[in-house]
Scaffold this motif. Sequence first.
Motif, short mmCIF file in Angstrom:
data_model
loop_
_atom_site.label_atom_id
_atom_site.label_comp_id
_atom_site.label_asym_id
_atom_site.label_seq_id
_atom_site.Cartn_x
_atom_site.Cartn_y
_atom_site.Cartn_z
N GLN A 1 0.82 -1.21 0.00
CA GLN A 1 0.00 0.00 0.00
C GLN A 1 0.86 1.26 0.00
O GLN A 1 0.55 2.24 -0.68
CB GLN A 1 -0.93 -0.03 1.21
CG GLN A 1 -1.97 -1.13 1.13
CD GLN A 1 -2.87 -1.20 2.35
OE1 GLN A 1 -2.77 -0.36 3.24
NE2 GLN A 1 -3.74 -2.20 2.39
N LYS A 2 1.96 1.24 0.76
CA LYS A 2 2.86 2.41 0.79
C LYS A 2 3.49 2.64 -0.58
O LYS A 2 3.66 3.79 -1.02
CB LYS A 2 3.95 2.23 1.85
CG LYS A 2 4.83 3.47 2.01
CD LYS A 2 5.84 3.28 3.13
CE LYS A 2 6.62 4.57 3.37
NZ LYS A 2 7.32 5.05 2.18
N ILE B 1 1.13 4.53 -2.62
CA ILE B 1 1.09 5.94 -2.23
C ILE B 1 2.30 6.69 -2.80
O ILE B 1 2.19 7.78 -3.36
CB ILE B 1 1.04 6.08 -0.70
CG1 ILE B 1 -0.29 5.53 -0.17
CG2 ILE B 1 1.23 7.53 -0.26
CD1 ILE B 1 -0.35 5.42 1.34
N ASP B 2 3.50 6.07 -2.65
CA ASP B 2 4.73 6.72 -3.13
C ASP B 2 4.74 6.87 -4.64
O ASP B 2 5.36 7.80 -5.18
CB ASP B 2 5.96 5.90 -2.68
CG ASP B 2 6.16 5.93 -1.18
OD1 ASP B 2 5.59 6.82 -0.52
OD2 ASP B 2 6.89 5.05 -0.65
N PRO C 1 -3.81 9.85 -0.13
CA PRO C 1 -3.62 8.43 0.18
C PRO C 1 -4.93 7.70 0.45
O PRO C 1 -5.06 6.52 0.14
CB PRO C 1 -2.73 8.46 1.43
CG PRO C 1 -1.99 9.74 1.34
CD PRO C 1 -2.95 10.71 0.71
N TYR D 1 -1.81 -0.20 5.96
CA TYR D 1 -0.88 0.93 6.03
C TYR D 1 -1.08 1.73 7.32
O TYR D 1 -0.13 2.05 8.03
CB TYR D 1 -1.11 1.82 4.80
CG TYR D 1 -0.38 3.14 4.80
CD1 TYR D 1 0.99 3.19 4.51
CD2 TYR D 1 -1.06 4.33 5.06
CE1 TYR D 1 1.66 4.40 4.50
CE2 TYR D 1 -0.40 5.54 5.05
CZ TYR D 1 0.97 5.58 4.77
OH TYR D 1 1.62 6.78 4.76
#
Length: 411
Positions: free
Chosen positions: A95-96, A99-100, A107, A129
């Motif tokens: 999930q991160k 986002i990145d 987000p 997350y």
Amino acid sequence: MNIQTQNHEENAKIAESVSGNGSYSVQSLTFDPLTGFIHAGGLDPNGYYDNASKLVNIEKLAQHKKLVGAGGSGLSESEFLTQSYQTIIEEAKTQKAKIDANPGINPEKILGKFVGAAASGANLIQTAYESVRQVNYLSGVVGQQYQLEDYNAWKAFNERKVSVLNVVGFRKSSSLLQGIPEIGDHTTPPPVQQTFASYNKSLYADTFRFEFGMREKKDSVFDIQGELTKEIPGAMIRMKDFKAYTILNAATDNGAYGTDWDDKGTTAGFYDADAVADVETDESNLNAYGGDTLVMVAPRAVIRAYARNASEVGVASATFTPDSQIPAGRRSGTLQGNPAVGYFTNENMTASTYTITAKQSYGDFIKGNVVNVSYKNQMSPAQTEGRIIFDFNGFVTKDTNAIRRHTGVLN
């Protein structure tokens, strides 16, 4: 930003209202000091934890970090992370990465689409997350940095970890056992018996709450949530310190010494008092408690006067003074003339006064559960987010003969 620190009843009402309100998404985590684990949720109706709710063992995690910091290989992840939490971490990493890879996109929108129907309404708190973020937050509150050196009066008490809110304890109330020397050949010695006293302590929570809306987060030039979070461990331990030094400062006064530790004049170059001998008298009075750890808590000026007195300034080869208080870790040590006594400097202790406790016998610092409630009001225009901490703890004195307190030891 709205901050509320010590109003336990109000915070408890808010925690209850947001948990039962469909407008809020809520996540609750609980730290059990008895086992060292952070659990998802809290106790069940019978007062027990579900083993399946275990996430992270904070004590093992601290041990792992210490080993890695010393250049070792550390523990295996399975020793401090449960399998279910390792799965959450792997999902959180994915999930991160999403986002990145999408900078500039909220987000919540990314993760709302990513986790599908389970996260309808972009309920960020329910995502892996956010779960990892909340666990890291609570571990920062209850972890090693929680024991801040500025607030150390609780060190005069024996630390006892519990997972209940009503605590029962016992202490030996009888005198030391005595034998009968050289009895006659036809005499039957009487039996000896020890007696014990009990105590009951109900634990109440120290509490801290803060809220912030998206305007504050969006318009802030720095991370207001991160800056506030850094101060929470200090805010929580400060409340414990207050309770501890209030008890120590109220202990029975065993009297001022006839000569202050910083008096000089009868013999040129020497102090009139003998600080080491004075503390030895306290050690003798506490000797009945056997192997108990002896702890002195006093303002820095008292520790400094003891050190100079013990070195006889003007005659000895060097002038001794305690280590600098910077960094903070230098606020403790061992009395050089009384190596069985450890000391902690605490400026909230009464000036020119010190206490020495046989800590296991004197009193208990009882550490209970720490509950963190994170919530978000999805129905408010500000999308208000907040956190409430409930830290259950308490202090109880068991044997008031196991403390020595002297006032007026300095001019």
